[in-house]
Structure formats: structure tokens, C-alpha cells
Motif scaffolding. Structure first.
Motif, PDB file in Angstrom:
ATOM      1  N   PHE A  50       0.773  -1.205  -0.007  1.00  0.00           N
ATOM      2  CA  PHE A  50      -0.170  -0.028   0.032  1.00  0.00           C
ATOM      3  C   PHE A  50       0.899   1.386   0.188  1.00  0.00           C
ATOM      4  N   GLN A  51       0.394   2.276  -0.634  1.00  0.00           N
ATOM      5  CA  GLN A  51       1.100   3.433  -0.525  1.00  0.00           C
ATOM      6  C   GLN A  51       0.529   4.092   0.742  1.00  0.00           C
ATOM      7  N   VAL A  52       1.182   4.583   1.564  1.00  0.00           N
ATOM      8  CA  VAL A  52       0.581   5.149   3.005  1.00  0.00           C
ATOM      9  C   VAL A  52       0.977   6.489   3.242  1.00  0.00           C
ATOM     10  N   ARG A  53       0.055   7.153   3.980  1.00  0.00           N
ATOM     11  CA  ARG A  53       0.209   8.542   4.568  1.00  0.00           C
ATOM     12  C   ARG A  53      -0.694   8.564   5.969  1.00  0.00           C
ATOM     13  N   GLN A  54      -0.435   9.423   6.584  1.00  0.00           N
ATOM     14  CA  GLN A  54      -1.366   9.611   7.831  1.00  0.00           C
ATOM     15  C   GLN A  54      -1.944  10.989   7.809  1.00  0.00           C
ATOM     16  N   ASN A  55      -3.174  10.772   8.468  1.00  0.00           N
ATOM     17  CA  ASN A  55      -3.996  12.161   8.458  1.00  0.00           C
ATOM     18  C   ASN A  55      -4.420  12.508   9.776  1.00  0.00           C
ATOM     19  N   THR A  56      -4.526  13.605  10.310  1.00  0.00           N
ATOM     20  CA  THR A  56      -5.344  13.956  11.215  1.00  0.00           C
ATOM     21  C   THR A  56      -6.587  14.424  10.961  1.00  0.00           C
ATOM     22  N   SER A  57      -7.822  14.132  11.322  1.00  0.00           N
ATOM     23  CA  SER A  57      -9.043  14.624  11.032  1.00  0.00           C
ATOM     24  C   SER A  57      -9.503  15.658  11.869  1.00  0.00           C
ATOM     25  N   ASP A  58     -10.451  16.373  11.484  1.00  0.00           N
ATOM     26  CA  ASP A  58     -11.023  17.349  12.330  1.00  0.00           C
ATOM     27  C   ASP A  58     -11.861  16.646  13.680  1.00  0.00           C
ATOM     28  N   TYR A  59     -11.883  15.464  13.721  1.00  0.00           N
ATOM     29  CA  TYR A  59     -12.612  14.660  14.698  1.00  0.00           C
ATOM     30  C   TYR A  59     -11.381  14.031  15.627  1.00  0.00           C
ATOM     31  N   ASP A  60     -10.197  14.580  15.720  1.00  0.00           N
ATOM     32  CA  ASP A  60      -9.428  14.210  16.640  1.00  0.00           C
ATOM     33  C   ASP A  60      -8.847  12.492  16.526  1.00  0.00           C
ATOM     34  N   LEU A  61      -8.929  12.193  15.389  1.00  0.00           N
ATOM     35  CA  LEU A  61      -8.578  10.899  15.216  1.00  0.00           C
ATOM     36  C   LEU A  61      -7.341  10.809  14.050  1.00  0.00           C
ATOM     37  N   LEU A  62      -6.373   9.847  14.494  1.00  0.00           N
ATOM     38  CA  LEU A  62      -5.238   9.662  13.503  1.00  0.00           C
ATOM     39  C   LEU A  62      -5.453   8.642  12.559  1.00  0.00           C
ATOM     40  N   TRP A  63      -5.822   9.037  11.439  1.00  0.00           N
ATOM     41  CA  TRP A  63      -6.214   7.902  10.326  1.00  0.00           C
ATOM     42  C   TRP A  63      -4.640   7.622   9.594  1.00  0.00           C
ATOM     43  N   VAL A  64      -4.684   6.324   9.405  1.00  0.00           N
ATOM     44  CA  VAL A  64      -3.482   5.940   8.539  1.00  0.00           C
ATOM     45  C   VAL A  64      -4.400   5.571   7.234  1.00  0.00           C
ATOM     46  N   GLU A  65      -3.967   6.133   6.354  1.00  0.00           N
ATOM     47  CA  GLU A  65      -4.627   6.033   4.756  1.00  0.00           C
ATOM     48  C   GLU A  65      -3.873   4.881   3.836  1.00  0.00           C
TER      49      GLU A  65
END
Length: 160
Positions: A50-65
Motif C-alpha cells: 500500500f501507498q501510505v500516509r497519515q492524516n489527522t482529521s477534524d475529529y481528533d482521530l489519527l487515520w492511516v490511509e
């Protein structure tokens, strides 16, 4: 002995124990360990291509995409064991696959009673100066045609 005095004595002992836990020297035992789960999830997805990046959403969750081409996209995040993020995650997953992982198992819905019980059990152990294993709760949202998800490996990340 009169029941009223026994009750007062038990209440007094509970009060003393409660106050002892709040003394300045005991503050550090209530602090949780830093969460390394997003890093572990990113590493796992990268190993699977997978091509991976991390996102912090407006909902205080750290998503790994993670993405494999245009056809497969997955979002994975550690969520609150108390169930606070369940409605948010369910809304975000509309039209996609939704998985929850806890204690090495995969679920279609967050097992809130189990995750909440473990959270408070671990918190009690920390207050008492004991250790209990950290069992994170993961939510994963994947596009419908994403068949290359490492579901078993994601489940194992929650059973350390």
C-alpha cells in the motif's frame, strides 16, 4: 456493632483510599503509555504494497490511509474504547466496508462492552501501580472492492 457505624467505617476507608490515589506522587501512574499503533499500522500496510500516509482529521482521530491503485483505499485509526467514535466512524463508512479489531478479533460492530470493560480494568490497574496489557481498538474503513486487506494481521496488532 450497629450497622450505621459499620457503614460509616467502610465509607471512611473508601474515602481514605480514594484520596491516597490523588496524592501528587501517584499522578504519574494514571498516565497512559504513548500509542504506537498508527506507526505499526502504516508499517504493516507498506509491507503489503500500500501507498501510505497519515492524516489527522477534524475529529481528533489519527487515520492511516493506504491505497493500492485507484481501486483499493483503506482508512484505519485507533478509536476510543468507550465507543465515543462509533457514530462518526459508521457515518464515514457509509457505502464502504467497516471492520473493528480488538483483542485479536475482527468485528462488524465495535464490541463496546468488551472494549469499555478492558479500558476501565486497565485504568484501575494503573491506579494501583500494576500493569495490564494495552489492547487498542482499531476501526478500518475500506472501499467495497478492496480485497487485499491484511485483516488477520490488523487483528493481531490489537492482541499484544
Amino acid at each position: 456493632m450497629h450497622p450505621r457505624f459499620a457503614f460509616s467505617g467502610l465509607f471512611g476507608l473508601a474515602l481514605i483510599a480514594s484520596l491516597a490515589l490523588k496524592l501528587p506522587g501517584n499522578v504519574d501512574i494514571a498516565v497512559a503509555e504513548p500509542n504506537v499503533v498508527p506507526r505499526d499500522v502504516a508499517s504493516l500496510l507498506e509491507q503489503r504494497g500500500f501507498q501510505v500516509r497519515q492524516n489527522t482529521s477534524d475529529y481528533d482521530l489519527l487515520w492511516v490511509e493506504g491505497n493500492i491503485g485507484e481501486e483499493c483505499r483503506v482508512l484505519i485509526a485507533p478509536i476510543a474504547p468507550q465507543g465515543w467514535h462509533q457514530a462518526l466512524v459508521t457515518g464515514m463508512a457509509e457505502g464502504n466496508q467497516l471492520f473493528y479489531f480488538f483483542e485479536g478479533q475482527m468485528y462488524s460492530e465495535q464490541p463496546i462492552l468488551r472494549t469499555r470493560a478492558h479500558y476501565y480494568w486497565r485504568k484501575l490497574n494503573r491506579y494501583l501501580g500494576l500493569s495490564a496489557p494495552d489492547r487498542p481498538v482499531l476501526a478500518a474503513i475500506a472501499t467495497p472492492n478492496c480485497e487485499s486487506l491484511p485483516l488477520n494481521d490488523l487483528a493481531m496488532l490489537t492482541d499484544r
